[in-house]
Design a protein around this motif. Structure first.
Motif, short mmCIF file in Angstrom:
data_model
loop_
_atom_site.label_atom_id
_atom_site.label_comp_id
_atom_site.label_asym_id
_atom_site.label_seq_id
_atom_site.Cartn_x
_atom_site.Cartn_y
_atom_site.Cartn_z
N PHE A 1 -4.54 8.89 9.74
CA PHE A 1 -4.78 7.29 9.40
C PHE A 1 -5.27 6.67 10.91
N VAL B 1 -1.54 7.02 12.35
CA VAL B 1 -0.45 8.24 11.96
C VAL B 1 -1.28 9.38 12.08
N ASN C 1 1.16 5.04 0.51
CA ASN C 1 0.09 5.75 1.37
C ASN C 1 0.73 7.45 1.08
N SER D 1 4.36 7.01 2.74
CA SER D 1 4.76 5.85 3.18
C SER D 1 4.58 4.55 2.42
N GLN E 1 9.27 4.86 4.94
CA GLN E 1 8.45 6.07 5.36
C GLN E 1 9.34 7.05 4.76
N PHE F 1 2.83 -5.87 2.91
CA PHE F 1 2.12 -6.64 4.02
C PHE F 1 2.32 -8.24 3.49
N PHE G 1 0.00 11.25 2.68
CA PHE G 1 -0.43 12.30 3.58
C PHE G 1 -0.30 13.62 3.39
N HIS H 1 -1.86 0.80 15.85
CA HIS H 1 -1.01 2.03 15.46
C HIS H 1 -1.99 2.88 14.45
N ASP I 1 -2.88 -4.48 11.78
CA ASP I 1 -2.65 -5.01 10.10
C ASP I 1 -3.30 -6.34 10.13
N ARG J 1 3.72 13.68 3.55
CA ARG J 1 4.39 12.38 4.16
C ARG J 1 3.89 11.25 3.12
N ARG K 1 0.77 -1.17 -0.16
CA ARG K 1 -0.04 -0.01 -0.15
C ARG K 1 0.78 1.20 -0.10
N HIS L 1 -5.76 1.19 14.05
CA HIS L 1 -5.93 -0.09 13.25
C HIS L 1 -4.80 -0.98 13.52
O1 LIG Z 1 2.33 5.42 7.23
C1 LIG Z 1 2.62 4.88 8.00
O2 LIG Z 1 3.98 4.93 8.81
C2 LIG Z 1 2.09 3.20 8.45
C3 LIG Z 1 0.84 3.22 7.39
C4 LIG Z 1 -0.06 1.87 7.98
O3 LIG Z 1 -0.04 1.62 9.13
C5 LIG Z 1 -0.57 1.20 7.06
O4 LIG Z 1 -0.45 1.19 5.78
O5 LIG Z 1 -1.13 -0.09 7.62
#
Ligand SMILES: O=C(O)CCC(=O)C(=O)O
Ligand SMILES: [Fe+2]
Length: 274
Positions: free
Chosen positions: A142, A205, A125, A216, A156, A220, A127, A203, A147, A214, A123, A145
């Motif tokens: 974020f 964000v 991401n 990342s 990151q 997974f 931000f 966790h 994973d 930002r 994924r 949640h």
């Molecule tokens: O952006 C991050 O540092 C973590 C992202 C995250 O937790 C996720 O994609 O499940």
């Protein structure tokens, strides 16, 4: 009680020393997070990934909607949060690099063939604090949640923001001491497989005022098939201990998470009550 720190594991050598393996096990139990260094991603590749992500998210909305990288799906801003958008990329062939056998072997001395044959997706991401209220000190972009993975490896850029929830309930920043370290966290499937000896931490964000963009990328590692049954082996559970979780298929758990909205932060412990 001794203080447990989030360790930085050097993965350049084939096997971990006994003391590195035991600090890793303690950290995975206490936090569910650790860092890795000497992972083989060069500084140049780091830069390329960051500028690539920047280019990707700066593209016009229409272009992003149409993009298909491998089998990808795009979640635009305002669906989950006004400050968050993401691409899920599956393949072309992530299963080739999806292997966690060395990890469980180092921690438990247990050969688990299921980890030599996994699947994976990434994924990406993005931000952006665009339009963030100036009054706001900190914004959860974020939501909390856990994973849906065995383990997740997170790349990151240098804008901090990832936080994990400690056992006591407080939030703690997950801050690599060196910029090029990658973050690794335990996912729900590994928590179930390890009978809770490895913790899938909640966790989230958060972005802070005046933050820059930002990015990342999270890799997974997942079970190979949807009907794969997750079940803690008796060697891992240990004599005289009972299993925390009943066997379940990855698909059952995925459906449970989707039905209950990932954003609500539902976890394994909620699932076993169903
Ligand atoms: O952006 C991050 O540092 C973590 C992202 C995250 O937790 C996720 O994609 O499940
Ligand atoms: Fe996550």
């Amino acid at each position: 009680m001794s203080i447990v720190e989030v360790p930085v594991i050097d993965i350049s050598s084939q096997s971990l020393t006994e003391s590195a393996a035991s600090s890793l096990l303690r950290a995975c139990n206490e936090f569910g997070f650790f860092f890795i260094r000497n992972h083989g991603l060069s500084k140049e590749l780091y830069q390329k990934l960051i500028s690539g992500a920047d280019q990707l998210f700066s593209s016009p909305e229409e272009t992003k909607q149409k993009l298909t990288i491998g089998a990808s799906s795009y979640i635009p801003r305002f669906v989950l949060s006004p400050f968050f958008e993401s691409f899920k990329v599956s393949g072309p062939n992530f299963s080739a690099s999806a292997n966690a056998q060395g990890f469980t072997q180092s921690l438990f001395g247990h050969q688990a063939t299921e980890f030599s044959n996994c699947n994976a997706y990434i994924r990406i991401n993005g931000f952006t604090p665009r339009g963030m209220n100036e009054e706001e000190e900190e914004l959860e972009v974020f939501k909390k949640h856990t994973d849906l993975s065995y383990v997740t490896i997170v790349f990151q850029n240098d804008i901090r923001g990832l936080q994990m929830r400690l056992k006591g309930g407080d939030w703690m920043d997950v801050r690599p001491s060196e910029d090029n370290n990658l973050v690794v966290n335990i996912g729900d499937f590994m928590e179930a497989w390890s009978n809770g000896r490895l913790r899938s931490a909640v966790h989230r964000v958060v972005l802070r005022k005046n933050n820059m963009k930002r990015f990342s990328m999270a890799f997974f590692l997942t079970p190979k098939d949807d009907d794969k049954e997750i079940y803690a082996p008796s060697e891992i559970v240990g004599e005289g201990k009972s299993r925390l979780y009943r066997p379940f298929s990855t698909q059952q758990y995925r459906l449970f998470k989707e039905k209950n909205d990932v954003n609500a932060g539902y976890q394994l412990k909620d699932f076993i009550r169903t």
